[in-house]
Write a protein that holds these residues in place. Structure first.
Motif, PDB file in Angstrom:
ATOM      1  N   ALA A 128       6.207  -4.359   0.070  1.00  0.00           N
ATOM      2  CA  ALA A 128       6.057  -4.631  -1.215  1.00  0.00           C
ATOM      3  C   ALA A 128       5.616  -6.159  -1.708  1.00  0.00           C
ATOM      4  N   LEU A 129       6.616  -6.442  -1.699  1.00  0.00           N
ATOM      5  CA  LEU A 129       7.348  -7.594  -2.512  1.00  0.00           C
ATOM      6  C   LEU A 129       6.364  -8.699  -2.222  1.00  0.00           C
ATOM      7  N   VAL A 130       5.106  -8.999  -0.961  1.00  0.00           N
ATOM      8  CA  VAL A 130       4.252  -9.832  -1.178  1.00  0.00           C
ATOM      9  C   VAL A 130       3.002  -8.704  -1.345  1.00  0.00           C
ATOM     10  N   ILE A 131       2.527  -7.446  -1.195  1.00  0.00           N
ATOM     11  CA  ILE A 131       1.212  -7.244  -1.519  1.00  0.00           C
ATOM     12  C   ILE A 131       1.630  -7.038  -3.196  1.00  0.00           C
ATOM     13  N   ASN A 132       2.780  -6.959  -3.882  1.00  0.00           N
ATOM     14  CA  ASN A 132       2.554  -6.427  -5.552  1.00  0.00           C
ATOM     15  C   ASN A 132       2.287  -8.163  -5.655  1.00  0.00           C
ATOM     16  N   GLY A 133       3.308  -9.096  -4.938  1.00  0.00           N
ATOM     17  CA  GLY A 133       2.600 -10.136  -5.536  1.00  0.00           C
ATOM     18  C   GLY A 133       1.535 -11.455  -5.455  1.00  0.00           C
ATOM     19  N   LEU A 134       0.462 -10.321  -5.010  1.00  0.00           N
ATOM     20  CA  LEU A 134      -1.238 -10.943  -4.530  1.00  0.00           C
ATOM     21  C   LEU A 134      -1.694 -11.324  -5.565  1.00  0.00           C
ATOM     22  N   SER A 135      -2.562 -12.465  -5.678  1.00  0.00           N
ATOM     23  CA  SER A 135      -3.359 -12.502  -6.930  1.00  0.00           C
ATOM     24  C   SER A 135      -4.661 -11.988  -6.037  1.00  0.00           C
ATOM     25  N   ILE A 136      -5.114 -10.717  -7.049  1.00  0.00           N
ATOM     26  CA  ILE A 136      -6.122 -10.515  -6.103  1.00  0.00           C
ATOM     27  C   ILE A 136      -7.509  -9.859  -7.721  1.00  0.00           C
ATOM     28  N   ARG A 137      -8.768  -9.916  -8.424  1.00  0.00           N
ATOM     29  CA  ARG A 137      -9.366  -9.551  -8.988  1.00  0.00           C
ATOM     30  C   ARG A 137      -9.736  -8.166  -9.098  1.00  0.00           C
ATOM     31  N   PRO A 138      -9.538  -7.643 -10.213  1.00  0.00           N
ATOM     32  CA  PRO A 138      -9.963  -5.744  -9.992  1.00  0.00           C
ATOM     33  C   PRO A 138     -11.790  -5.858  -8.761  1.00  0.00           C
ATOM     34  N   ASP A 139     -13.108  -6.983  -9.084  1.00  0.00           N
ATOM     35  CA  ASP A 139     -13.858  -6.707  -8.244  1.00  0.00           C
ATOM     36  C   ASP A 139     -13.321  -7.067  -6.443  1.00  0.00           C
ATOM     37  N   GLN A 140     -12.330  -6.807  -6.188  1.00  0.00           N
ATOM     38  CA  GLN A 140     -11.516  -7.202  -5.168  1.00  0.00           C
ATOM     39  C   GLN A 140     -11.200  -6.116  -4.048  1.00  0.00           C
ATOM     40  N   GLU A 141     -11.019  -6.373  -2.829  1.00  0.00           N
ATOM     41  CA  GLU A 141     -10.779  -5.256  -1.565  1.00  0.00           C
ATOM     42  C   GLU A 141      -9.584  -5.762  -0.816  1.00  0.00           C
ATOM     43  N   MET A 142      -8.786  -4.553  -0.379  1.00  0.00           N
ATOM     44  CA  MET A 142      -8.298  -4.896   0.473  1.00  0.00           C
ATOM     45  C   MET A 142      -8.483  -3.678   1.264  1.00  0.00           C
ATOM     46  N   LEU A 143      -8.592  -4.768   2.789  1.00  0.00           N
ATOM     47  CA  LEU A 143      -8.955  -4.099   4.150  1.00  0.00           C
ATOM     48  C   LEU A 143      -7.584  -3.759   4.904  1.00  0.00           C
ATOM     49  N   THR A 144      -7.442  -2.477   5.344  1.00  0.00           N
ATOM     50  CA  THR A 144      -6.725  -2.292   6.207  1.00  0.00           C
ATOM     51  C   THR A 144      -6.981  -1.012   6.853  1.00  0.00           C
ATOM     52  N   THR A 145      -5.628  -0.637   7.842  1.00  0.00           N
ATOM     53  CA  THR A 145      -6.597   0.434   8.846  1.00  0.00           C
ATOM     54  C   THR A 145      -5.743   1.691   8.734  1.00  0.00           C
ATOM     55  N   THR A 146      -6.233   2.856  10.031  1.00  0.00           N
ATOM     56  CA  THR A 146      -5.856   4.239   9.578  1.00  0.00           C
ATOM     57  C   THR A 146      -4.150   4.366  10.040  1.00  0.00           C
ATOM     58  N   PHE A 147      -3.710   2.878  11.382  1.00  0.00           N
ATOM     59  CA  PHE A 147      -3.221   2.734  11.904  1.00  0.00           C
ATOM     60  C   PHE A 147      -1.774   2.289  11.447  1.00  0.00           C
ATOM     61  N   ASP A 148      -1.784   1.436  10.743  1.00  0.00           N
ATOM     62  CA  ASP A 148      -1.049   0.819   9.931  1.00  0.00           C
ATOM     63  C   ASP A 148      -0.046   1.217   8.651  1.00  0.00           C
ATOM     64  N   TYR A 149       0.957   1.238   9.145  1.00  0.00           N
ATOM     65  CA  TYR A 149       2.370   1.984   8.664  1.00  0.00           C
ATOM     66  C   TYR A 149       2.352   2.412   6.973  1.00  0.00           C
ATOM     67  N   TYR A 150       2.992   3.770   6.610  1.00  0.00           N
ATOM     68  CA  TYR A 150       3.307   3.913   5.911  1.00  0.00           C
ATOM     69  C   TYR A 150       2.997   3.240   4.111  1.00  0.00           C
ATOM     70  N   SER A 151       4.014   2.014   4.206  1.00  0.00           N
ATOM     71  CA  SER A 151       4.977   1.448   3.669  1.00  0.00           C
ATOM     72  C   SER A 151       3.465   0.961   3.353  1.00  0.00           C
TER      73      SER A 151
END
Length: 425
Positions: A128-151
């Protein structure tokens, strides 16, 4: 639970250490050197003797919550007694040095600089601390997989709702029975678009035991980032909790930008402990969420949440990392892979078993997931418990029975587990 002779001796030893610590003449001095530091760990029986596990059971569910080895138990007790005797003096006199010891021991184990390590309470907090603190713009995306954890998924969704960035979720592979490193790398890299700012991965999946080729993915991302600006570079986040304490890789060799893990599983650190590591070159892409109480400079201190903690648990992390170093990282890895290989090969020969975890050690670590024909995962765990074997189930929509060897287990115990599973036919 009945107390064994070893329970008594261990408790007596803790009491002696506590008695020394709470003496008014010594309570404000630096804690004595860990009395277990120079004890032999030359063979696995010596290692097992450091754990106060109930000998009536074969313990094969340590991925949930580990038993503390004796040096960690002693450190917790020592710090607790010091805080109870004179909380203000003990905190003021020792906190800075004890936190530094945790960071130094962790850095030595992980192969990184202490200033790049933030201390947290869990994998979930670190994520949560890393993702919440991430510098990201509204036009960008975050890629994850269906097998990553709930958190991870939930933290990404929270971030998207606050920033306007999007979350893209893809399957990492098609079939666990035919999965390969090349398939996982190719799938993840193909999922990246010009808008991708963050890629997430789970080093070892608790749902199947699959190990993801983190370093190979990082190599591909490094090549891709050569053609991107700093603000558009793809950052690589890894949930490493089920590889930490099993695999011997130093963090720089993995090549990720941010690595988070709780340390209460195979590391045997106290409950409620964990860390974040950030690669120095990309640390500026993540900024703090919770104010720190640390007065020292460095990204790791800056990212460490402040507030009053279970200090005795946080400070005893140092002994957990030292315990692993004393045994030897490579030796731990070889032992865990040997026990896991024995278990997987035994299960694979049984007609009534469907094994989901790959036998290939490049694709698995120390989590083994399987089904028993005609039995639900919960029924399998219950039947094993009746034979004094502690297993667990994977807590997902599709659930499996799960066994996770630890360095306190023996080949004979693995054979006994296999014999009881064979009898479930």
């Amino acid at each position: 639970m009945a107390w064994s002779r070893r329970n008594f001796l261990l408790t007596a030893g803790l009491g002696t250490a506590a008695g020394t610590l709470v003496n008014p003449q010594t309570a404000t001095s630096k804690p004595a050197e860990n009395e277990f530091e120079h004890q032999s760990l030359n063979n696995w029986r010596d290692v097992r003797s450091h754990f106060n596990l109930d000998p009536k059971y074969i313990h094969m569910a340590g991925l949930l919550l580990a038993s503390h080895p004796a040096p960690v138990q002693t450190a917790i007790h020592k710090h607790r007694e010091g805080l109870d005797h004179n909380p203000t003096h003990y905190l003021y006199d020792h906190r800075q040095d004890l936190v530094a010891e945790v960071r130094d021991n962790a850095a030595d184990y992980l192969g990184v600089q202490a200033s790049d390590i933030a201390l947290t309470d869990s994998t979930t907090m670190g994520t949560a601390l890393v993702i919440n603190g991430l510098s990201i713009r509204p036009d960008q995306e975050m890629l994850t997989t269906t097998f990553d954890y709930y958190s991870t998924h939930t933290s990404l969704n929270y971030k998207a709702s606050r920033t306007g960035a999007t979350v893209k979720e893809i399957p990492l592979y098609q079939d666990i029975q035919t999965v390969s490193q090349d398939e996982m790398v190719e799938t993840l890299i193909k999922g990246i678009s010009p808008k991708t700012r963050l890629v997430t991965a789970t080093w070892v999946h608790s749902s199947t035991g699959l190990k993801v080729p983190i370093a190979k993915i990082a190599d591909q991302l490094q090549q891709l980032n050569q053609h991107r600006s700093e603000a558009d570079r793809v950052l690589f986040f890894v949930d490493g909790v089920h590889g930490l304490g099993v695999e011997a890789d130093a963090l720089p060799a993995l090549g990720c930008d941010f690595f988070v893990a709780g340390t209460h599983k195979w590391m045997f650190a106290p409950r409620g402990s964990g860390f974040i590591w950030g690669k120095p070159e990309t640390q500026d892409a993540v900024t703090p969420t919770i104010p720190t109480f640390s007065g020292r400079a460095g990204w790791g201190a800056w990212m460490t949440p402040g507030g009053f903690k279970s200090f005795e648990h946080q400070w005893a992390m140092a002994q957990a990392f030292a315990f692993h170093q004393q045994i030897g990282k490579e030796r731990v890895t070889q032992r865990l892979h040997s026990l896991s290989r024995q278990l997987k090969k035994g299960l694979s020969k049984m007609q009534h078993i469907k094994l989901y975890t790959p036998i290939d050690e490049d694709l698995s670590a120390a989590i083994i997931c399987f089904d028993v024909e005609g039995l639900s995962p919960k029924a399998v765990v219950a039947k094993l418990k009746a034979k004094n074997i502690i297993a667990s189930t994977t807590p997902y929509d599709v659930s499996y029975a799960r066994l996770t060897p630890g360095i306190y287990n023996t080949p004979d115990e693995i054979d006994r587990v296999l014999n009881h599973i064979r009898d479930l036919a």
